[in-house]
Design a protein around this motif. Structure first.
Motif, PDB file in Angstrom:
ATOM      1  N   THR A  98       0.813  -1.216   0.000  1.00 31.65           N
ATOM      2  CA  THR A  98       0.000   0.000   0.000  1.00 31.65           C
ATOM      3  C   THR A  98       0.843   1.262   0.000  1.00 31.65           C
ATOM      4  N   VAL A  99       1.950   1.258   0.728  1.00 29.86           N
ATOM      5  CA  VAL A  99       2.730   2.478   0.919  1.00 29.86           C
ATOM      6  C   VAL A  99       3.377   2.948  -0.392  1.00 29.86           C
ATOM      7  N   VAL A 100       3.467   2.074  -1.373  1.00 32.86           N
ATOM      8  CA  VAL A 100       4.078   2.457  -2.657  1.00 32.86           C
ATOM      9  C   VAL A 100       3.040   2.652  -3.760  1.00 32.86           C
ATOM     10  N   ARG A 101       1.762   2.525  -3.437  1.00 33.74           N
ATOM     11  CA  ARG A 101       0.724   2.702  -4.451  1.00 33.74           C
ATOM     12  C   ARG A 101       0.654   4.156  -4.895  1.00 33.74           C
ATOM     13  N   GLU A 102       0.621   4.372  -6.192  1.00 30.37           N
ATOM     14  CA  GLU A 102       0.602   5.734  -6.723  1.00 30.37           C
ATOM     15  C   GLU A 102      -0.748   6.411  -6.539  1.00 30.37           C
ATOM     16  N   ASP A 103      -1.795   5.632  -6.311  1.00 35.62           N
ATOM     17  CA  ASP A 103      -3.129   6.218  -6.161  1.00 35.62           C
ATOM     18  C   ASP A 103      -3.489   6.504  -4.709  1.00 35.62           C
ATOM     19  N   VAL A 104      -2.564   6.321  -3.780  1.00 39.99           N
ATOM     20  CA  VAL A 104      -2.806   6.581  -2.363  1.00 39.99           C
ATOM     21  C   VAL A 104      -2.079   7.854  -1.946  1.00 39.99           C
ATOM     22  N   ASP A 105      -2.819   8.783  -1.358  1.00 36.73           N
ATOM     23  CA  ASP A 105      -2.257  10.091  -0.991  1.00 36.73           C
ATOM     24  C   ASP A 105      -1.766  10.158   0.451  1.00 36.73           C
ATOM     25  N   ALA A 106      -2.230   9.263   1.313  1.00 37.25           N
ATOM     26  CA  ALA A 106      -1.794   9.206   2.708  1.00 37.25           C
ATOM     27  C   ALA A 106      -2.177   7.840   3.248  1.00 37.25           C
ATOM     28  N   ILE A 107      -1.446   7.400   4.279  1.00 36.49           N
ATOM     29  CA  ILE A 107      -1.733   6.096   4.853  1.00 36.49           C
ATOM     30  C   ILE A 107      -1.761   6.191   6.382  1.00 36.49           C
TER      31      ILE A 107
ATOM     32  N   THR B  78       7.049   8.161   0.853  1.00 42.50           N
ATOM     33  CA  THR B  78       6.958   9.493   0.244  1.00 42.50           C
ATOM     34  C   THR B  78       5.576  10.110   0.406  1.00 42.50           C
ATOM     35  N   ILE B  79       4.667   9.402   1.037  1.00 35.66           N
ATOM     36  CA  ILE B  79       3.335   9.934   1.326  1.00 35.66           C
ATOM     37  C   ILE B  79       3.205  10.104   2.840  1.00 35.66           C
ATOM     38  N   PRO B  80       2.292  10.961   3.320  1.00 33.77           N
ATOM     39  CA  PRO B  80       2.104  11.134   4.762  1.00 33.77           C
ATOM     40  C   PRO B  80       1.720   9.823   5.439  1.00 33.77           C
ATOM     41  N   VAL B  81       2.325   9.564   6.595  1.00 34.93           N
ATOM     42  CA  VAL B  81       2.062   8.356   7.375  1.00 34.93           C
ATOM     43  C   VAL B  81       1.530   8.769   8.751  1.00 34.93           C
ATOM     44  N   LEU B  82       0.447   8.128   9.181  1.00 40.26           N
ATOM     45  CA  LEU B  82      -0.149   8.398  10.479  1.00 40.26           C
ATOM     46  C   LEU B  82      -0.227   7.098  11.277  1.00 40.26           C
ATOM     47  N   ALA B  83      -0.031   7.187  12.586  1.00 35.32           N
ATOM     48  CA  ALA B  83      -0.196   6.029  13.466  1.00 35.32           C
ATOM     49  C   ALA B  83      -1.578   6.084  14.102  1.00 35.32           C
ATOM     50  N   VAL B  84      -2.252   4.947  14.153  1.00 37.35           N
ATOM     51  CA  VAL B  84      -3.597   4.860  14.708  1.00 37.35           C
ATOM     52  C   VAL B  84      -3.609   3.828  15.835  1.00 37.35           C
ATOM     53  N   ASP B  85      -4.184   4.192  16.976  1.00 35.97           N
ATOM     54  CA  ASP B  85      -4.386   3.291  18.109  1.00 35.97           C
ATOM     55  C   ASP B  85      -3.096   2.951  18.859  1.00 35.97           C
ATOM     56  N   THR B  86      -2.029   2.652  18.133  1.00 40.28           N
ATOM     57  CA  THR B  86      -0.733   2.319  18.728  1.00 40.28           C
ATOM     58  C   THR B  86       0.336   3.188  18.087  1.00 40.28           C
TER      59      THR B  86
ATOM     60  N   ILE C 281       3.775   4.635  16.575  1.00 43.71           N
ATOM     61  CA  ILE C 281       4.899   4.141  15.786  1.00 43.71           C
ATOM     62  C   ILE C 281       6.072   5.059  16.081  1.00 43.71           C
ATOM     63  N   GLU C 282       7.032   4.567  16.840  1.00 43.80           N
ATOM     64  CA  GLU C 282       8.159   5.380  17.252  1.00 43.80           C
ATOM     65  C   GLU C 282       9.433   4.882  16.583  1.00 43.80           C
ATOM     66  N   GLY C 283      10.466   5.719  16.614  1.00 47.41           N
ATOM     67  CA  GLY C 283      11.737   5.338  16.014  1.00 47.41           C
ATOM     68  C   GLY C 283      11.919   5.840  14.604  1.00 47.41           C
ATOM     69  N   THR C 284      10.992   6.660  14.125  1.00 52.93           N
ATOM     70  CA  THR C 284      11.120   7.264  12.805  1.00 52.93           C
ATOM     71  C   THR C 284      10.509   8.656  12.838  1.00 52.93           C
ATOM     72  N   ASP C 285      11.078   9.566  12.072  1.00 56.06           N
ATOM     73  CA  ASP C 285      10.534  10.924  11.978  1.00 56.06           C
ATOM     74  C   ASP C 285       9.497  11.039  10.873  1.00 56.06           C
ATOM     75  N   ASN C 286       9.186   9.916  10.241  1.00 51.10           N
ATOM     76  CA  ASN C 286       8.318   9.945   9.076  1.00 51.10           C
ATOM     77  C   ASN C 286       6.853   9.686   9.412  1.00 51.10           C
ATOM     78  N   VAL C 287       6.501   9.687  10.690  1.00 51.11           N
ATOM     79  CA  VAL C 287       5.101   9.528  11.109  1.00 51.11           C
ATOM     80  C   VAL C 287       4.622  10.862  11.646  1.00 51.11           C
ATOM     81  N   LEU C 288       3.609  11.432  11.006  1.00 51.75           N
ATOM     82  CA  LEU C 288       3.188  12.803  11.304  1.00 51.75           C
ATOM     83  C   LEU C 288       2.452  12.947  12.618  1.00 51.75           C
ATOM     84  N   THR C 289       1.632  11.970  12.971  1.00 50.20           N
ATOM     85  CA  THR C 289       0.797  12.117  14.163  1.00 50.20           C
ATOM     86  C   THR C 289       0.381  10.763  14.689  1.00 50.20           C
TER      87      THR C 289
END
Length: 334
Positions: free
Chosen positions: A100-109, A127-135, A137-145
């Motif tokens: 999913t994270v590499v799909r060109e038709d997905v704008d955020a995950i 390369t698309i915005p990444v959000l953590a839900v419920d749990t 996701i630490e250890g990366t700066d690539n998760v927005l919220t």
């Protein structure tokens, strides 16, 4: 009897909101208002977001999915919703994320990770915005919220409120999976709240979030504390395991021990109505789903989002259980 003593006190906290500091909302109604306000500035009809949950095969995640579907309808976006067969289907979720994270038709995950450390590695180059839900996701700066319950704060307030009503309360804990980040946060809150309320912690056991093991843990605790007055409250990792603990108590004839679960699912709430469980710290899974779509849409079009979106929680007791159960049924269209 403790249940009668606490009943009057619980009436004063029937609408207790266990919110962490922040600017997030804590009800589905306010979530809808926030989404409508965002949409009024521009349509999300061209936005496609993917949401990968821990599973779609449980009551709790059904509420999350219902919130997701409501937000999709309100915002006009497209949501690709997926989840593995169970919360132990690690490989299946990993494959979903990878594709999913590499799909060109997905704008955020948005991802509710089964293995947060692994997922952090998997999304670090997304390369698309990444959000953590419920749990988280630490250890990366690539998760927005993070969108979900502040588990430690929710558990802390629930434990403090209950334990403060019994002088020198004696408590035990039946925890879930040792090392799981969500479980760790919940019971850090339970332990801190109980301690600060003056309770004495007698015993801590782990049941791996399995009902049968939770019952065994309760039997073991009763062996250690066999007499009435030895133990006042048992805090349990989730409502399913809490109900298993109440069955062990019933068979042992120990109606003097109060059981507090966590999650606020319908079976747990019904157990409170029936007088088996005493309380549950309820999350708001519908709002978790709704707010994750709102945040994902905002991120997809470059709008600012908070780095922590606490979706709220509240304490469910016999005073508000029937009302809350009706709300849960409404979420699922029952």
């Amino acid at each position: 009897m403790k249940k009668k003593v606490l009943a009057a006190v619980m009436a004063a906290v029937m609408s207790l909101s266990l919110m962490a500091c922040g600017s997030s909302t804590n009800t589905s109604d306010s979530a809808s208002a926030d989404a409508s306000g965002s949409a009024s500035g521009g349509s999300y009809s061209d936005v496609t977001v993917a949401v990968i949950l821990k599973t779609l095969s449980s009551e709790y995640w059904g509420y999350v999915a219902a919130g997701i579907e409501a937000a999709e309808a309100d915002l006009g976006c497209e949501v690709i919703l997926n989840g593995p067969p169970s919360e132990t289907s690690y490989d299946e979720q990993q494959n979903m994320i990878e594709t999913t994270v590499v799909r060109e038709d997905v704008d955020a995950i948005a991802i509710a990770p089964l293995q947060a450390d692994l997922v952090a590695t998997m999304v670090k180059d997304a390369t698309i915005p990444v959000l953590a839900v419920d749990t988280r996701i630490e250890g990366t700066d690539n998760v927005l919220t993070f969108v979900g319950t502040d588990h430690e704060t929710a558990a802390y307030n629930g434990a403090y409120e209950l334990c403060s009503q019994i002088e020198n309360a004696k408590v035990a804990f039946i925890e879930g999976v040792q090392g799981d980040t969500t479980n760790t946060a919940r019971f850090a809150g339970f332990e801190k709240g109980a301690t600060e309320a003056g309770a004495e912690i007698l015993n801590i056991q782990y049941c791996n979030a399995a009902d049968d093991q939770a019952r065994n843990c309760m039997d073991s605790i009763l062996t250690l504390y066999p007499n009435k007055g030895d133990l006042d409250i048992v805090f349990v990792c989730n409502d399913g395991c809490a109900q298993a603990a109440t069955r062990a108590l019933k068979e042992a004839g120990r109606d003097d021990i109060l059981v507090c679960g966590y999650d606020g699912i319908s079976s747990g709430v019904q157990s409170i109505i029936d007088g088996a469980m005493f309380a549950s710290v309820a999350q708001d899974p519908y709002n978790i789903g709704y707010q994750c779509v709102v945040a994902a849409c905002k991120a997809a079009v470059g709008e600012e989002i908070e780095d922590n979106i606490d979706t709220g929680s509240r304490l469910i007791t016999s005073d508000n259980a029937e009302e809350y159960l009706a709300t849960l049924k409404e979420y699922l269209g029952e």
